[in-house]
Design an enzyme around this catalytic site. Sequence first.
Site, PDB file in Angstrom:
ATOM      1  N   HIS A   1       0.844  -1.194   0.000  1.00 11.71           N
ATOM      2  CA  HIS A   1       0.000   0.000   0.000  1.00 11.71           C
ATOM      3  C   HIS A   1       0.883   1.249   0.000  1.00 11.71           C
ATOM      4  CE1 HIS A   1      -3.810   2.094   0.791  1.00 11.71           C
ATOM      5  NE2 HIS A   1      -3.139   2.871   1.614  1.00 11.71           N
TER       6      HIS A   1
ATOM      7  N   MET B   1       0.208  11.706  -0.841  1.00  8.84           N
ATOM      8  CA  MET B   1      -0.540  12.854  -0.320  1.00  8.84           C
ATOM      9  C   MET B   1       0.069  14.136  -0.871  1.00  8.84           C
ATOM     10  SD  MET B   1      -0.789  11.660   3.650  1.00  8.84           S
ATOM     11  CE  MET B   1      -1.185   9.959   4.095  1.00  8.84           C
TER      12      MET B   1
ATOM     13  N   HIS C   1      -2.656   4.589  -3.233  1.00 11.32           N
ATOM     14  CA  HIS C   1      -3.772   5.342  -2.663  1.00 11.32           C
ATOM     15  C   HIS C   1      -3.510   6.826  -2.869  1.00 11.32           C
ATOM     16  CE1 HIS C   1      -6.149   6.347   1.293  1.00 11.32           C
ATOM     17  NE2 HIS C   1      -6.733   6.808   0.214  1.00 11.32           N
TER      18      HIS C   1
ATOM     19  N   GLY D   1      -4.781  10.630   5.996  1.00 14.44           N
ATOM     20  CA  GLY D   1      -3.724  11.623   6.202  1.00 14.44           C
ATOM     21  C   GLY D   1      -2.628  11.154   7.141  1.00 14.44           C
TER      22      GLY D   1
ATOM     23  N   GLY E   1      -6.882   2.076   7.733  1.00 14.28           N
ATOM     24  CA  GLY E   1      -6.886   2.891   8.946  1.00 14.28           C
ATOM     25  C   GLY E   1      -7.243   2.104  10.181  1.00 14.28           C
TER      26      GLY E   1
HETATM   27  C1  DX5 Z   1      -4.078   6.763   6.417  1.00 14.54           C
HETATM   28  C2  DX5 Z   1      -3.170   5.909   5.615  1.00 14.54           C
HETATM   29  C3  DX5 Z   1      -2.940   4.522   6.111  1.00 14.54           C
HETATM   30  C4  DX5 Z   1      -2.161   4.380   7.368  1.00 14.54           C
HETATM   31  C5  DX5 Z   1      -2.719   3.224   8.113  1.00 14.54           C
HETATM   32  O1  DX5 Z   1      -4.330   7.933   5.666  1.00 14.54           O
HETATM   33  O2  DX5 Z   1      -3.790   5.798   4.336  1.00 14.54           O
HETATM   34  O3  DX5 Z   1      -2.354   3.731   5.097  1.00 14.54           O
HETATM   35  O4  DX5 Z   1      -0.812   4.209   7.139  1.00 14.54           O
HETATM   36  O5  DX5 Z   1      -1.909   2.923   9.200  1.00 14.54           O
HETATM   37  P1  DX5 Z   1      -2.412   2.624  10.691  1.00 14.54           P
HETATM   38  O6  DX5 Z   1      -2.434   1.131  10.844  1.00 14.54           O
HETATM   39  O7  DX5 Z   1      -1.371   3.266  11.505  1.00 14.54           O
HETATM   40  O8  DX5 Z   1      -3.787   3.239  10.886  1.00 14.54           O
HETATM   41 ZN    ZN Z   2      -3.873   4.599   2.504  1.00 15.12          ZN
END
Ligand code: DX5
Ligand code: ZN
Length: 223
Positions: free
Chosen positions: A34, A38, A67, A143, A178
């Site tokens: 993943h 951003m 993403h 985020g 998340g």
């Molecule tokens: C949130 C991200 C996630 C994040 C998830 O915006 O897209 O990929 O890294 O990680 P954890 O497990 O820390 O919620």
């Molecule tokens: Zn993500």
Amino acid sequence: MNKAMLAPSMMCADFLHLEEQLRLFEREGIDLLHVDIMDGHFVPNITLGTDFVRMLKKATSIPLDIHLMVERPENLLPAIAFGEGDYVSVHYESTVHLQRVLAAIRERGAKPLLALNPGTPVSMAEEVLGDIDGLLVMTVNPGFAGQKLVPSALEKIARARLYLDAYGMNESVIEVDGNVSIPNGIAMRAAGADIFVAGTSGVFIGDDMAGNIRHFRRQVFGE
Ligand code: DX5
Ligand code: ZN
């Protein structure tokens, strides 16, 4: 039920030991990597970018799960290295030309997903159902890693599954992103999730990452 897949969130990786971590993911048969992109506008943070994606593509054959948390993803798309077998998610609110962006992703052989923020209804997918391979249901506001699950997210996963099935899209995937910990993951799998993004809640904990991965798959996927 679709096959369950685990997608470690690369923004949580240890960049000083990236090579080691990639080899470990390969050994453990990780399904997807993943990659959070951003822009500091669509979400209030900046993480990974186009060069990182290119580097990953060269370094491993594990498919990517990109993403996009950027405004106007159509502008960035040509600079991102993806293709056959990769997933690319676009947020409903990020573009006024949603169908065009999703179609452009599919055109390159990748699998487009529509990403839904916690406040975005599942029904916003209505007009692009023919253009997507599934939904990315955000289980936190995007985020930042390390956030707490938005409580309504579990029911939303179940509603998203029913919604896709009602359109005969049983093979379309539901991805969750998340706070995908083992206990949350078990509830998410029961609600119908297929792709599990694992960051600081699932995989990147302590120093036994292989153990974390095995434990997660055993507990959440029943493998
Ligand atoms: C949130 C991200 C996630 C994040 C998830 O915006 O897209 O990929 O890294 O990680 P954890 O497990 O820390 O919620
Ligand atoms: Zn993500």
